[in-house]
Scaffold this active site. Structure first.
Site, PDB file in Angstrom:
ATOM      1  N   GLU A 159       0.837  -1.206   0.000  1.00  0.00           N
ATOM      2  CA  GLU A 159       0.000   0.000   0.000  1.00  0.00           C
ATOM      3  C   GLU A 159       0.871   1.256   0.000  1.00  0.00           C
ATOM      4  O   GLU A 159       0.548   2.248  -0.651  1.00  0.00           O
ATOM      5  CB  GLU A 159      -0.951   0.013   1.205  1.00  0.00           C
ATOM      6  N   TRP A 208       1.633   1.845  -3.379  1.00  0.00           N
ATOM      7  CA  TRP A 208       0.577   2.546  -4.147  1.00  0.00           C
ATOM      8  C   TRP A 208       0.766   4.055  -4.048  1.00  0.00           C
ATOM      9  O   TRP A 208       0.481   4.810  -4.973  1.00  0.00           O
ATOM     10  CB  TRP A 208      -0.826   2.176  -3.618  1.00  0.00           C
ATOM     11  N   TRP A 238     -21.471  14.508 -17.310  1.00  0.00           N
ATOM     12  CA  TRP A 238     -21.604  14.692 -15.857  1.00  0.00           C
ATOM     13  C   TRP A 238     -22.856  15.486 -15.521  1.00  0.00           C
ATOM     14  O   TRP A 238     -23.243  16.403 -16.259  1.00  0.00           O
ATOM     15  CB  TRP A 238     -20.386  15.442 -15.297  1.00  0.00           C
ATOM     16  N   ASN A 263     -10.241   3.403   3.800  1.00  0.00           N
ATOM     17  CA  ASN A 263     -10.032   3.259   2.353  1.00  0.00           C
ATOM     18  C   ASN A 263     -11.188   2.554   1.646  1.00  0.00           C
ATOM     19  O   ASN A 263     -11.609   2.969   0.567  1.00  0.00           O
ATOM     20  CB  ASN A 263      -8.726   2.505   2.093  1.00  0.00           C
ATOM     21  N   TRP A 302     -15.846  13.578 -10.984  1.00  0.00           N
ATOM     22  CA  TRP A 302     -14.915  13.151  -9.925  1.00  0.00           C
ATOM     23  C   TRP A 302     -14.116  14.321  -9.356  1.00  0.00           C
ATOM     24  O   TRP A 302     -13.709  14.304  -8.199  1.00  0.00           O
ATOM     25  CB  TRP A 302     -13.986  12.048 -10.428  1.00  0.00           C
ATOM     26  N   TRP A 342      -9.120   9.119  -7.162  1.00  0.00           N
ATOM     27  CA  TRP A 342     -10.437   9.452  -7.740  1.00  0.00           C
ATOM     28  C   TRP A 342     -10.519   8.964  -9.188  1.00  0.00           C
ATOM     29  O   TRP A 342     -11.541   8.447  -9.635  1.00  0.00           O
ATOM     30  CB  TRP A 342     -10.719  10.951  -7.641  1.00  0.00           C
TER      31      TRP A 342
HETATM   32  P1  FAD Z   1      -2.731   1.894   5.320  1.00  0.00           P
HETATM   33  O1  FAD Z   1      -3.648   0.866   4.771  1.00  0.00           O
HETATM   34  O2  FAD Z   1      -2.158   1.659   6.660  1.00  0.00           O
HETATM   35  O3  FAD Z   1      -1.577   2.082   4.238  1.00  0.00           O
HETATM   36  C1  FAD Z   1      -0.298   2.633   4.566  1.00  0.00           C
HETATM   37  C2  FAD Z   1      -0.025   3.846   3.696  1.00  0.00           C
HETATM   38  O4  FAD Z   1      -0.035   3.480   2.326  1.00  0.00           O
HETATM   39  C3  FAD Z   1      -1.070   4.939   3.814  1.00  0.00           C
HETATM   40  O5  FAD Z   1      -0.828   5.757   4.927  1.00  0.00           O
HETATM   41  C4  FAD Z   1      -0.928   5.662   2.493  1.00  0.00           C
HETATM   42  O6  FAD Z   1       0.139   6.581   2.507  1.00  0.00           O
HETATM   43  C5  FAD Z   1      -0.583   4.539   1.540  1.00  0.00           C
HETATM   44  N1  FAD Z   1      -1.806   4.046   0.881  1.00  0.00           N
HETATM   45  C6  FAD Z   1      -2.722   3.194   1.387  1.00  0.00           C
HETATM   46  N2  FAD Z   1      -3.685   2.947   0.473  1.00  0.00           N
HETATM   47  C7  FAD Z   1      -3.370   3.666  -0.620  1.00  0.00           C
HETATM   48  C8  FAD Z   1      -3.981   3.841  -1.893  1.00  0.00           C
HETATM   49  N3  FAD Z   1      -5.101   3.202  -2.234  1.00  0.00           N
HETATM   50  N4  FAD Z   1      -3.396   4.673  -2.780  1.00  0.00           N
HETATM   51  C9  FAD Z   1      -2.235   5.319  -2.469  1.00  0.00           C
HETATM   52  N5  FAD Z   1      -1.613   5.202  -1.275  1.00  0.00           N
HETATM   53  C10 FAD Z   1      -2.174   4.389  -0.364  1.00  0.00           C
HETATM   54  N6  FAD Z   1      -4.638   8.713   0.552  1.00  0.00           N
HETATM   55  C11 FAD Z   1      -3.953   9.801   0.940  1.00  0.00           C
HETATM   56  O7  FAD Z   1      -2.921   9.670   1.602  1.00  0.00           O
HETATM   57  N7  FAD Z   1      -4.396  11.061   0.620  1.00  0.00           N
HETATM   58  C12 FAD Z   1      -5.525  11.274  -0.115  1.00  0.00           C
HETATM   59  O8  FAD Z   1      -5.867  12.431  -0.401  1.00  0.00           O
HETATM   60  C13 FAD Z   1      -6.277  10.129  -0.519  1.00  0.00           C
HETATM   61  N8  FAD Z   1      -7.434  10.264  -1.222  1.00  0.00           N
HETATM   62  C14 FAD Z   1      -8.127   9.146  -1.614  1.00  0.00           C
HETATM   63  C15 FAD Z   1      -9.303   9.307  -2.359  1.00  0.00           C
HETATM   64  C16 FAD Z   1     -10.036   8.196  -2.765  1.00  0.00           C
HETATM   65  C17 FAD Z   1     -11.285   8.377  -3.578  1.00  0.00           C
HETATM   66  C18 FAD Z   1      -9.589   6.904  -2.424  1.00  0.00           C
HETATM   67  C19 FAD Z   1     -10.356   5.691  -2.858  1.00  0.00           C
HETATM   68  C20 FAD Z   1      -8.415   6.732  -1.706  1.00  0.00           C
HETATM   69  C21 FAD Z   1      -7.666   7.844  -1.293  1.00  0.00           C
HETATM   70  N9  FAD Z   1      -6.461   7.706  -0.566  1.00  0.00           N
HETATM   71  C22 FAD Z   1      -5.778   8.833  -0.164  1.00  0.00           C
HETATM   72  C23 FAD Z   1      -5.839   6.381  -0.384  1.00  0.00           C
HETATM   73  C24 FAD Z   1      -6.194   5.629   0.893  1.00  0.00           C
HETATM   74  O9  FAD Z   1      -7.573   5.616   1.110  1.00  0.00           O
HETATM   75  C25 FAD Z   1      -5.494   6.195   2.132  1.00  0.00           C
HETATM   76  O10 FAD Z   1      -4.123   6.380   1.881  1.00  0.00           O
HETATM   77  C26 FAD Z   1      -5.643   5.241   3.316  1.00  0.00           C
HETATM   78  O11 FAD Z   1      -7.000   5.023   3.602  1.00  0.00           O
HETATM   79  C27 FAD Z   1      -4.947   5.836   4.516  1.00  0.00           C
HETATM   80  O12 FAD Z   1      -5.143   5.051   5.649  1.00  0.00           O
HETATM   81  P2  FAD Z   1      -3.941   4.322   6.355  1.00  0.00           P
HETATM   82  O13 FAD Z   1      -2.834   5.294   6.586  1.00  0.00           O
HETATM   83  O14 FAD Z   1      -4.492   3.614   7.542  1.00  0.00           O
HETATM   84  O15 FAD Z   1      -3.499   3.288   5.245  1.00  0.00           O
END
Ligand code: FAD
Length: 482
Positions: free
Chosen positions: A282, A285, A313, A348, A366, A389
């Site tokens: 993640e 990602w 849209w 997420n 979006w 998004w």
């Molecule tokens: P964990 O699951 O613990 O993951 C560890 C780290 O990995 C996160 O802190 C984050 O930096 C990164 N990560 C995790 N999932 C993703 C992902 N799908 N894409 C990219 N990086 C990821 N994340 C943001 O940091 N900022 C945003 O503005 C943001 N906007 C989002 C908008 C949408 C529509 C969606 C679907 C996802 C978005 N995310 C965003 C990605 C993700 O939802 C969050 O990073 C995640 O929920 C953060 O929680 P966590 O730190 O507990 O993640």
């Protein structure tokens, strides 16, 4: 580690420009500046052209307080200035006689352009810029396909990234020699915190911004939750993920530190660093989002797949407002949008469902949703948010296909089976049983009455019917692709 040269307090200072690296630990720009032998002049600039959203400003205030304390304790107080970096930095260098500026690189299109222009202006003034990677596992140009091209698909990107060797993180220096302090704004004068109304109570209860908060969260996560991450990460009714995202956004912890801490903990717990893989993927990602935005800068505002430019849209302001307020009548979506409003964060899985609902059920662009997230998330991050998004919309690189439309009821029943997540953010449904909590409109009237729910009054009826909305979205998709 010994410094390369002894620091002469009266030598021209080295400016360390803090941007999205608000930490002392594993900070390559700070470390290199300290080793240069020049006394340090740390600065943070609030740029009016790059103001974060309201929730992020709240975070920034506290993060700067923490960074400022850490730097002062080590002998080099943080200078705060407000204005355009292109004006502030040359002026600060001239004021203080600085001949060197150190920073960690940013990758968003506006930041790349700004830094490039600044480098040449500063060079003309005889100020040398040194820049570093402090924010990603690997920089966007360091991960390439066999043909030397950037990746468009995550899985091969991750395969390539995760095979790289990441140097050991740099330890936080214990002491700096500070330069004679330059004039600084007072943080409180920046008015970053909300007043009248102070809506930040939920944020204060949920978060501890700053480097210490980031380190504590990382340690607690790897010790207590990482081993269950793969199974728990999709369940919003528990704390199954790290919640490191706002700390990562502001650079209070480096991804390289996370990589090494997570792998060492996994090895100690299971005998193999591979047990950290699903979590680190993640973090990968996140790198991928920056990789995409760096190589395709237009995607922060335009569809990555240009055929989506023809998408019809809707401009339904009432529906958009209902979505922002968590009043769509779909409990999982509403719980997510209210979690966002209260805590500045959303799980997420629920982000995906809530975003899909806006784009597909309501057919709203979006970009409107992305802007709302950027104003309300404490982890709002241009690259990750826009890439995510576009992923949900189907218009992005390696995106979910448009025709995959999340059913908010089934998603709720699968990932919040007892309804506990909904109960905690949608209290008007708290007394409803698990069978009906994700579909209250199907509950018999006596069940609703017993739970104190009056649909249309205490909780909204669905603003769109799922089946109708799904058919409409698919028809629009077929139409615009003709
Ligand atoms: P964990 O699951 O613990 O993951 C560890 C780290 O990995 C996160 O802190 C984050 O930096 C990164 N990560 C995790 N999932 C993703 C992902 N799908 N894409 C990219 N990086 C990821 N994340 C943001 O940091 N900022 C945003 O503005 C943001 N906007 C989002 C908008 C949408 C529509 C969606 C679907 C996802 C978005 N995310 C965003 C990605 C993700 O939802 C969050 O990073 C995640 O929920 C953060 O929680 P966590 O730190 O507990 O993640």
């Amino acid at each position: 580690m010994p410094r390369e040269k002894p620091t002469d307090r009266n030598a021209p200072p080295a400016i360390v420009w803090f941007r999205r690296d608000l930490r002392i630990d594993d900070n390559p720009a700070l470390d290199a500046a300290a080793r240069s032998g020049a006394p340090l002049l740390p600065v943070f600039i609030l740029d009016p052209d790059e103001m974060p959203g309201a929730a992020s400003l709240w975070w920034l205030h506290h993060s700067l307080t923490s960074l400022s304390d850490a730097l002062r304790r080590r002998g080099a107080p943080l200078i705060l200035r407000r204005g355009r970096p292109a004006d502030i930095l040359p002026r600060l260098a001239a004021e203080t006689g600085a001949k060197a500026i150190f920073w960690n690189r940013c990758y968003e299109p506006h930041a790349v352009a700004r830094d490039k222009a600044l480098k040449s202006v500063l060079a003309e003034e005889g100020v040398e810029v040194s820049s570093f990677n402090g924010s990603l596992l690997a920089e966007p140009w360091q991960v390439k396909t066999g043909n030397g091209d950037p990746y468009k698909v995550f899985t091969p990107f991750w395969r390539s990234l995760s095979q790289q060797v990441f140097d050991a993180p740099l330890a936080a220096p214990e002491k700096f020699t500070g330069a004679t302090p330059a004039a600084s704004d007072a943080l409180n004068d920046w008015n970053l915190l909300p007043v009248k109304p102070d809506w930040a109570g939920g944020l204060r209860e949920t978060w501890q911004p700053g480097e210490q908060g980031a380190q504590d969260r990382l340690a607690a996560f790897v010790d207590e939750r990482m081993s269950a991450y793969r199974d728990a990460r999709d369940l919003p009714d528990r704390e199954g993920t790290s919640r490191l995202s706002p700390h990562l956004h502001w650079g209070e912890v480096s991804p390289r530190r996370i990589w090494h801490v997570a792998r060492a903990a996994a090895e100690a717990q299971t005998g193999s660093a591979a047990a950290a893989e699903s979590f680190l993927r993640e973090v990968g990602w996140r790198d991928f989002a920056f990789h995409l935005v760096f190589h395709w800068p237009g995607m922060v505002s335009e569809n990555w797949k240009s055929e989506f430019d023809a998408f019809p849209w809707a401009s339904d302001d009432a529906a958009f407002l209902a979505w922002t307020k968590g009043k769509t009548g779909y409990p999982l979506v509403d719980a997510g949008m209210r979690e966002l409003w209260q805590t500045g964060w959303m799980h997420n899985r629920v982000r995906m469902v809530a975003a899909s609902f806006l784009i597909k059920h309501l057919m709203i662009d979006w970009r409107r949703g992305a802007e709302w997230f950027e104003d309300t998330l404490v982890d709002a991050d241009l690259a990750v948010n826009r890439a995510s998004w576009q992923w949900v919309a189907g218009s992005g690189a390696d995106a979910a296909p448009y025709f995959r439309i999340f059913n908010p009821v089934l998603q709720g029943e699968k990932f919040d089976p007892a309804g506990e997540y909904v109960r905690s953010y949608v209290p008007e449904l708290a007394m409803l049983d698990a069978r009906h909590i994700h579909r209250p409109w199907e509950a018999p009237s006596d069940v609703l009455a017993k739970a104190g729910v009056t649909l249309g009054k205490s909780y909204p009826k669905p603003i769109v019917d799922h089946g109708v909305a799904r058919a409409r979205a698919l028809a629009a998709y077929e139409e615009f692709r003709k």
